[in-house]
Each structure stands twice: as structure tokens, then as C-alpha cells.
Design a protein around this motif. Structure first.
Motif, PDB file in Angstrom:
ATOM      1  N   LEU A 291       0.862  -1.178   0.104  1.00  0.00           N
ATOM      2  CA  LEU A 291      -0.082  -0.142   0.210  1.00  0.00           C
ATOM      3  C   LEU A 291       0.811   1.208  -0.139  1.00  0.00           C
ATOM      4  O   LEU A 291       0.372   2.295  -0.772  1.00  0.00           O
ATOM      5  CB  LEU A 291      -0.947   0.065   1.177  1.00  0.00           C
ATOM      6  N   PHE A 292       1.798   1.261   0.958  1.00  0.00           N
ATOM      7  CA  PHE A 292       2.745   2.342   0.767  1.00  0.00           C
ATOM      8  C   PHE A 292       3.224   2.534  -0.601  1.00  0.00           C
ATOM      9  O   PHE A 292       3.352   3.826  -1.062  1.00  0.00           O
ATOM     10  CB  PHE A 292       4.104   2.281   1.772  1.00  0.00           C
ATOM     11  N   ALA A 293       3.785   1.843  -1.278  1.00  0.00           N
ATOM     12  CA  ALA A 293       4.492   1.545  -2.559  1.00  0.00           C
ATOM     13  C   ALA A 293       3.420   2.322  -3.576  1.00  0.00           C
ATOM     14  O   ALA A 293       3.476   3.183  -4.478  1.00  0.00           O
ATOM     15  CB  ALA A 293       4.914   0.393  -3.237  1.00  0.00           C
ATOM     16  N   LYS A 294       2.110   1.859  -3.371  1.00  0.00           N
ATOM     17  CA  LYS A 294       0.960   2.128  -4.450  1.00  0.00           C
ATOM     18  C   LYS A 294       0.439   3.514  -4.259  1.00  0.00           C
ATOM     19  O   LYS A 294       0.279   4.380  -5.067  1.00  0.00           O
ATOM     20  CB  LYS A 294       0.157   1.276  -4.352  1.00  0.00           C
TER      21      LYS A 294
ATOM     22  N   GLU B 142      14.323  -4.147   6.172  1.00  0.00           N
ATOM     23  CA  GLU B 142      13.945  -5.263   5.324  1.00  0.00           C
ATOM     24  C   GLU B 142      14.594  -5.247   4.022  1.00  0.00           C
ATOM     25  O   GLU B 142      15.208  -6.209   3.428  1.00  0.00           O
ATOM     26  CB  GLU B 142      12.598  -5.846   5.565  1.00  0.00           C
ATOM     27  N   THR B 143      14.339  -4.094   3.244  1.00  0.00           N
ATOM     28  CA  THR B 143      14.817  -3.825   2.290  1.00  0.00           C
ATOM     29  C   THR B 143      16.411  -3.772   2.032  1.00  0.00           C
ATOM     30  O   THR B 143      16.795  -4.537   1.169  1.00  0.00           O
ATOM     31  CB  THR B 143      14.275  -2.374   1.534  1.00  0.00           C
TER      32      THR B 143
ATOM     33  N   GLY C 264      15.245  -3.498  -7.484  1.00  0.00           N
ATOM     34  CA  GLY C 264      14.321  -2.319  -7.278  1.00  0.00           C
ATOM     35  C   GLY C 264      13.117  -2.707  -8.269  1.00  0.00           C
ATOM     36  O   GLY C 264      12.178  -2.671  -7.911  1.00  0.00           O
ATOM     37  N   LEU C 265      13.482  -3.336  -9.670  1.00  0.00           N
ATOM     38  CA  LEU C 265      12.313  -3.598 -10.372  1.00  0.00           C
ATOM     39  C   LEU C 265      11.663  -4.688 -10.237  1.00  0.00           C
ATOM     40  O   LEU C 265      10.339  -4.705 -10.260  1.00  0.00           O
ATOM     41  CB  LEU C 265      12.938  -3.735 -11.840  1.00  0.00           C
ATOM     42  N   SER C 266      12.238  -5.776  -9.250  1.00  0.00           N
ATOM     43  CA  SER C 266      11.479  -6.869  -9.032  1.00  0.00           C
ATOM     44  C   SER C 266      10.876  -6.645  -7.493  1.00  0.00           C
ATOM     45  O   SER C 266      10.000  -7.839  -7.102  1.00  0.00           O
ATOM     46  CB  SER C 266      12.351  -8.221  -8.962  1.00  0.00           C
ATOM     47  N   HIS C 267      11.394  -5.631  -6.710  1.00  0.00           N
ATOM     48  CA  HIS C 267      10.861  -5.460  -5.351  1.00  0.00           C
ATOM     49  C   HIS C 267      10.258  -4.008  -5.484  1.00  0.00           C
ATOM     50  O   HIS C 267      10.876  -3.324  -4.772  1.00  0.00           O
ATOM     51  CB  HIS C 267      11.881  -5.618  -4.440  1.00  0.00           C
ATOM     52  N   PRO C 268       9.492  -3.502  -6.441  1.00  0.00           N
ATOM     53  CA  PRO C 268       9.225  -2.257  -6.626  1.00  0.00           C
ATOM     54  C   PRO C 268       8.629  -1.631  -5.446  1.00  0.00           C
ATOM     55  O   PRO C 268       8.726  -0.275  -4.822  1.00  0.00           O
ATOM     56  CB  PRO C 268       8.017  -2.047  -7.626  1.00  0.00           C
ATOM     57  N   ASN C 269       7.846  -2.464  -4.628  1.00  0.00           N
ATOM     58  CA  ASN C 269       7.187  -1.866  -3.310  1.00  0.00           C
ATOM     59  C   ASN C 269       8.210  -1.565  -2.406  1.00  0.00           C
ATOM     60  O   ASN C 269       8.273  -0.551  -1.668  1.00  0.00           O
ATOM     61  CB  ASN C 269       6.414  -3.079  -2.731  1.00  0.00           C
TER      62      ASN C 269
ATOM     63  N   PHE D 217      13.409   4.103  -0.943  1.00  0.00           N
ATOM     64  CA  PHE D 217      14.115   4.957  -1.559  1.00  0.00           C
ATOM     65  C   PHE D 217      13.628   6.126  -2.050  1.00  0.00           C
ATOM     66  O   PHE D 217      13.968   7.296  -2.283  1.00  0.00           O
ATOM     67  CB  PHE D 217      15.068   4.664  -2.658  1.00  0.00           C
ATOM     68  N   MET D 218      12.119   6.311  -2.129  1.00  0.00           N
ATOM     69  CA  MET D 218      11.447   7.401  -2.703  1.00  0.00           C
ATOM     70  C   MET D 218      10.306   7.844  -1.624  1.00  0.00           C
ATOM     71  O   MET D 218       9.129   8.692  -2.240  1.00  0.00           O
ATOM     72  CB  MET D 218      10.485   6.883  -3.980  1.00  0.00           C
TER      73      MET D 218
END
Lengths: 206, 206, 206, 206
Positions: free
Chosen positions: C25-28, C67-68, C101-106, C112-113
Motif C-alpha cells: 500500500l505504501f508503494a502504491k 528489510e529492504t 528495485g524492479l523486482s521489488h518495486p514496493n 528510496f522514494m
DNA sequence: TATGAATGAGCATTCATTCAT
DNA sequence: TATGAATGAATGCTCATTCAT
């Protein structure tokens, strides 16, 4: 054998620990602002445990009150048992009351200055007639006033009303000194108590 | 023309409605137990609306206190302005205080029996020096006691301490009659008030 | 026996479930737009339950970041451990970063963003010195660049600045591909990544 | 008359005032954390007024983005119009982009780093084909890269992909310097930008 | 006896937005 | 054009309490 006894003792001890924590927190932050969790944290038990000893938050409050009256009664009993002029005895009793409140502000606040929404789950008819849980303590006051009136001429002859008026007076002293302890620039506390008690008793005499 | 005025009037009216609801609820259930929602429900407005009139819950409390002191001061001013023997005037002033409390129990309870954790957002230095918002009311008491002492011989000569002791006495009367109105089998209220006040004043005199 | 273990496992599982929901949800929608309620709804638990596992919303964010970095570090560690020409190793490391980054976009987006207003409740001095929680990952980059510079002539000799510039480059690649994935008519992703990484590394050499 | 004109001018002025306030606040606290009320407070108008100029909060965001691209395009146009070696021109253009971002962090953050949930109410087909609102700016980059490739031998011949990769690089530089300005112990900013741009351009050439 | 897990209800407050004026 | 009044919905978080173990 001893096992059962030890268990009973431990249970009672925990019960007292809970009560002590609750009393202190209620007095410090007010009944409403204290949560069961905070009480539990202070004694380092889980919140659930409290419910094994007390039905709910309200029962904690009631227990504390009962306990307060017992303590107060014991103090007053000593005065009653002592020797002396009835007027002096009355004065000393009133002073004991105020001192009790000031040295047990937690008890006093919780008992006499906390709104009790929900009455105790069990209130005997006897209690209602005898001025609630505080009956015994009040009885001492009635007796003391009665003796004063029996000894010499007084302005009032209504023992009950006079006793109630005296209670009001010393409650005012005690409660204000407790609540507004820091908010108000009081004169010397001892002086204030003396003036109030001496005045009230003197006012009672002819 | 009149439109603006009507709006102003309506706004003031709603403000008063909010205050009335808050005062009543605060007095009945205690400040902590009253939520903004409950106040809003009672006046049938949304909670948000309250925030258009008051900064927060604390401001509601402060407003009520200020209002109380103003009402009380007005009552006391009348007594002060009236003629009479200083002792009698003092007695009447004390009685006015008690009567005020009994006829405005919500005001009294909220103002004098609610713990104020959070000070008002703005407190003038003047207020701090003059015993808070209630300074004017207390000043009347100081004056009355001062005049009594100036007139004849009294047991005490400390105006400040004596005034404070008197305040304690009448606060005890007022607060107990309000809180324990139903819980305790009081004698006739009038009689009790008389005994307490007459006693206290008599005790003050030599 | 197994009961306790099962409980522990279940508790950990729920914790992970919460983290997964929050991360997604944070990522989205962005950290600010996600409420505890929404996270709770997604995992079909009450909002309160989340607080049994995490102190507050901020802790959720911090946990996800930690975790990231751990995940990322593990991936990079593999590259570091592998054999090869330093330049090639650097290139592969950068590629692993982008792929991560691309495979763990969330994970990436959240870590990082997302602006971190409130620092974690506990930040060790060590962390501050070592570029925050991501210190280990960044250290791998420093090492890789250092080895390249140690091997042959490069245009730059400032390991730190060069490493930072490289990080910026690959962050640009990763973040834009994630955020504007659909909004922008990208050329072939693989090609883009190659051009960017190859260019940056080539630019580094003399 | 002049009256109408003045009104138009005033309306436009207020519109700009609102945009300025919104842009600054969005960049400082993030889109989600800024309320219409706060924007209104800053310009000392009522929240309602904003709705006379913008449909909703989202439109504010979109307007700011469009505005950003126009500003950026203007800057880039100057570079394009200037004389010089194609490679140098490309380098200067990229630098202008980064400098623009750093000196207009509010614009940049809002435009390139804010998740746009709700697309603008009106998006022309043309815009979609031409890389959205930022089409013009991106076109400059395409041109610059094209000219470099036309002049001499390069490692890549795909103008589009190369341009996109370059954009990614400078976006990484710009965005990281803006977001983590204080959180990360950056080396000298100028140095970092130089390394990144010089590297990327050098990497482009054979 | 004691607890960890869980929850529904509630808290003060702020939100974007609408509407009558 | 501009606003003051109003609100339903939402925010993060805490509450007293229950239940299975």
C-alpha cells in the motif's frame, strides 16, 4: 497444606499490589485518565490478570473507597479512645481527619472527590442507612459532637446537622488543599487548618 | 443590514448552546468522560462545528470557568455594594457564594471541582498574581474580611489566611452538597449552610 | 511442546502479513495516503491488532526499509563474492541493484522514494556514521569502485564521490522505471538499463 | 474599460498566488500532508476561494506540473539556441536540467517525484503521444542527442533509448540530491553532478 | 493463576468539499 | 468574487474487556 495457604497469601498480596497501583494512579491522574493497561504495567502483570481479582475498573474504585474508610476509622478510633475534654477531643478528631486526607491524598481524592457513576455492585441496605461505607467514621463524629453538646451549652442542639456541617467544613479544607495545592498561593497550611477548625468549633459553642 | 446582525446573533447563540451542553456534561460525567462527539450530539451538530467556535476541548473548559467567575463576581458585587454591618455583609457574601454554587452546580462543579491539567493557552501575568481567573471574586472576600477586622476585635489578624480558611469552609459546604446530593442523607440544606457559615463567622470573632 | 512453537510461528506470520500489506500500500499510494485502517482491512484484522506488532505507523515504514536493505545487501553480497574482473563486477553489482528495485518495486519505492519525516525511534551512532540503515549496501559499492580504481587508471580518483555519482545514476534508472512505468513510452527496459550502466561505468574509466 | 481588465489581472494574480503557495507547501511537506486550509491560510484567503480558481486539490497539482515543464523548456531552449560543439551542448543541457531541479526543488519534487493518482481531468491524445506535458522538454534532449550522433561516432545509435537513459541518469542525480539532501552525507554537490554528467556523456561516445 | 491475542468502540482532531449568502 | 458555516468521512491511536489456552 502450606501450599494452599501460600497460594492464598500470594493471591491476597497481588490483590493489594493492584489496589496500591490503582489508588496511586487514580489520585495522580484522575480515575478516567488511568487505563487498566497502565495499572497492569506498573505492577508488571498483564491487564488480564487484574480481571481475575476485580470484576472491572469500577470495582477497583469501590474497593479503594472502602479501604479508605477503614483506615480513617482506625485513626479516629484512637482519638475517641483517648482521654480529654470533649471539645478538645472533637477538635483533635477533626484535625485527624484533615491530616489523614493530606497524608493520604490518593485515598482521599479517590474516595471523596471522584464522581462515582456506577454504584458498587453490592450495597447492603444497612450501608445505605448508615451513611454508606463511611458510616463508622461518621458515627465517630456524631458521638464526639454529641458529647460536646451533652457537656455544655452550645448554639446548636441538632447533633446530626451540626456534625454534617462540621464535616463539610473539614472536607472543604482537605479537598482544596489537595486539589489546588500548587495552583493557588496558599498561606501556611497549618495555620489555615487551625483557623478553620478552631473557628468551626468555637462557632459551635455558645 | 440586519442580515449581518442576525448572523452574528446566531453565531453567538450557537456558541452559547455549545457551552451550555459542555458545562452540563462536564458537570455530570466529569471533564475526561465527556467527548466532543457527545457534546455535538447533544446540540445536534457535527463535532466539526464545535471547532469553528472553540480551539479545542480545553478551551471549552476555560471558557466555562471564566464565565463562572464572572457570574459569581457579579453576584458578590451586589452584596459588596449593599449597606450593612461588616459582619453581616461577610455572612451574606458567603451565603451568596454557596447559593451560587447550588443553583449553578454545573458551573461550580466544572470550575472548582475539575482538575485542570492543561493551563489555558493564554494566561496573563496579572491573572497569575491575582489568584487566577477567580481573582476578582476572591478579592471581594479579602475586602469583606478586612473590613470585619478593621471594625472590631477578631481572633485572627491575618486577613489572607482567614479569607482562605473561610473559602475552604464554604467550598466544603457547596461541593459536598453538590456531589453527594443524593448519596448522603443530609439534614435540611438551609440549616446546614447556616450552621457552617454562622459558625465560621462567629469563630472568627473574638 | 509444539503449541508454543506454533504460536510463535503464527505471530511471526501475521507480522509478515502486516508488513506485506503495508509495503504494497505504501508503494502504491504513498506513505501518507495509507491509513492503519486500510492496512488492517487488507489483512482482515482490526486496526488495533497492528499495534500489537508495531509501535506505530512509522515503525512499519522503518521495518520495511530495514528489510529492504537486508534483501539488497544479500543480493549484492553474492556478486561481491563472485569472481571476475573488477570493472565487470562493478557493472554486475549495479545491474543487480536495478533488478532488485524492479523486482521489488514496493520495497524500493517505500525505502528510496518515500520522504522520511520521522526518524526511527532508535538510531544507533553506528548507523549514522555508516550512511544509515543502508550502510552495508553502500559499502559494497564503495568497495567495488575502490577495486576498479586500484586496478587501472580512472578519470576520477575520489572513491566516495564516484560511488555516490554511480548510485545516483542507477537510482535514476530504477526509480523512473518504477514510477513512470506506464505513464511514459519507454524503449526496451533492458536496453535502457544497459545503456545507462555501461555508459556510467565506461565514463568512469580513462 | 479598464475595470474589466483590472479584474482579469487581479484574478490571474490571485491564481498565481494560490499556485505559489501550493507549490511551496507541496514540496516542503508533501502533497498529502498539505491541506487546502493551509494553502488558504498562507495566502490569507478562505479555503473556499481556492475552489473558485481550481476544481480541486488535484488540479492544483496538475497546474504546477505544467508550469514546471514550461519553465524547464524555456531554460533548455536557451541552451539549444546557443552555439557550440554538439557534445558540449548536450552536456550543458543536462547540467541545466539538474540545476533547474536543484534551484526549483519545489517544482521538481512536485512534478517528478509526486505520485499522481488521478490523471488530469483533460489529457489530449497529443500529449500522450508526445511524452505527456513534458514533451517539449524531452524533445530538446532528443534533438541534442541526435545532433551528437550525427556529428561523430557513438557507441549507441538509438537516439530514443539513449535519450531516455540520459534522462534517467540526470533524474537520479537531481532527485536524490533533493530528497536526501540532509539525510545523506553527500560529497560536494558540484563534483557529484559533474562526475555523473561527464561520465554519462563520455560513456555515450565511442 | 496468568496471559497473549484480539477486537469493537471510542477518542480529539483534521480533512476536502459544499452551500447559502 | 469571496466567504463563513457546516459536515461526513477519515486520521492515528487507546480504551476496557473477552477468550482460548
Amino acid at each position: 497444606m502450606g501450599v494452599t495457604e501460600r497460594k492464598v497469601r500470594e493471591k491476597a498480596a497481588l490483590r493489594q499490589e493492584i489496589l496500591a497501583a490503582a489508588r496511586e494512579l487514580f489520585a495522580k491522574h484522575g480515575y478516567e485518565s488511568v487505563s487498566m493497561r497502565k495499572i497492569a504495567e506498573r505492577i508488571e502483570y498483564s491487564p488480564t490478570t487484574i480481571y481475575l481479582h476485580f470484576r472491572d475498573k469500577g470495582e477497583l474504585l469501590n474497593e479503594i473507597c472502602t479501604e479508605t474508610f477503614q483506615l480513617l476509622s482506625k485513626k479516629l478510633a484512637k482519638v475517641v479512645a483517648s482521654e480529654g475534654d470533649p471539645v478538645d477531643l472533637l477538635r483533635r478528631g477533626l484535625r485527624v481527619y484533615v491530616d489523614f486526607g493530606l497524608s493520604h491524598p490518593n485515598h482521599y481524592r479517590t474516595t471523596f472527590m471522584t464522581p462515582h457513576q456506577h454504584p458498587p455492585h453490592t450495597v447492603s441496605l444497612d450501608q445505605k442507612i448508615n451513611f454508606g461505607t463511611g458510616g463508622q467514621a461518621f458515627q465517630y463524629l456524631l458521638d464526639a459532637v454529641g458529647r460536646v453538646m451533652a457537656t455544655g451549652p452550645t448554639r446548636q442542639t441538632d447533633v446530626m446537622a451540626t456534625s454534617q456541617a462540621l464535616w463539610m467544613t473539614i472536607h472543604g479544607v482537605t479537598s482544596l488543599l489537595i486539589t489546588k495545592e500548587l495552583e493557588f498561593p496558599w498561606s501556611d497550611k497549618n495555620l489555615l487548618i487551625d483557623i478553620a477548625i478552631a473557628g468551626a468549633v468555637k462557632g459551635l459553642l455558645r
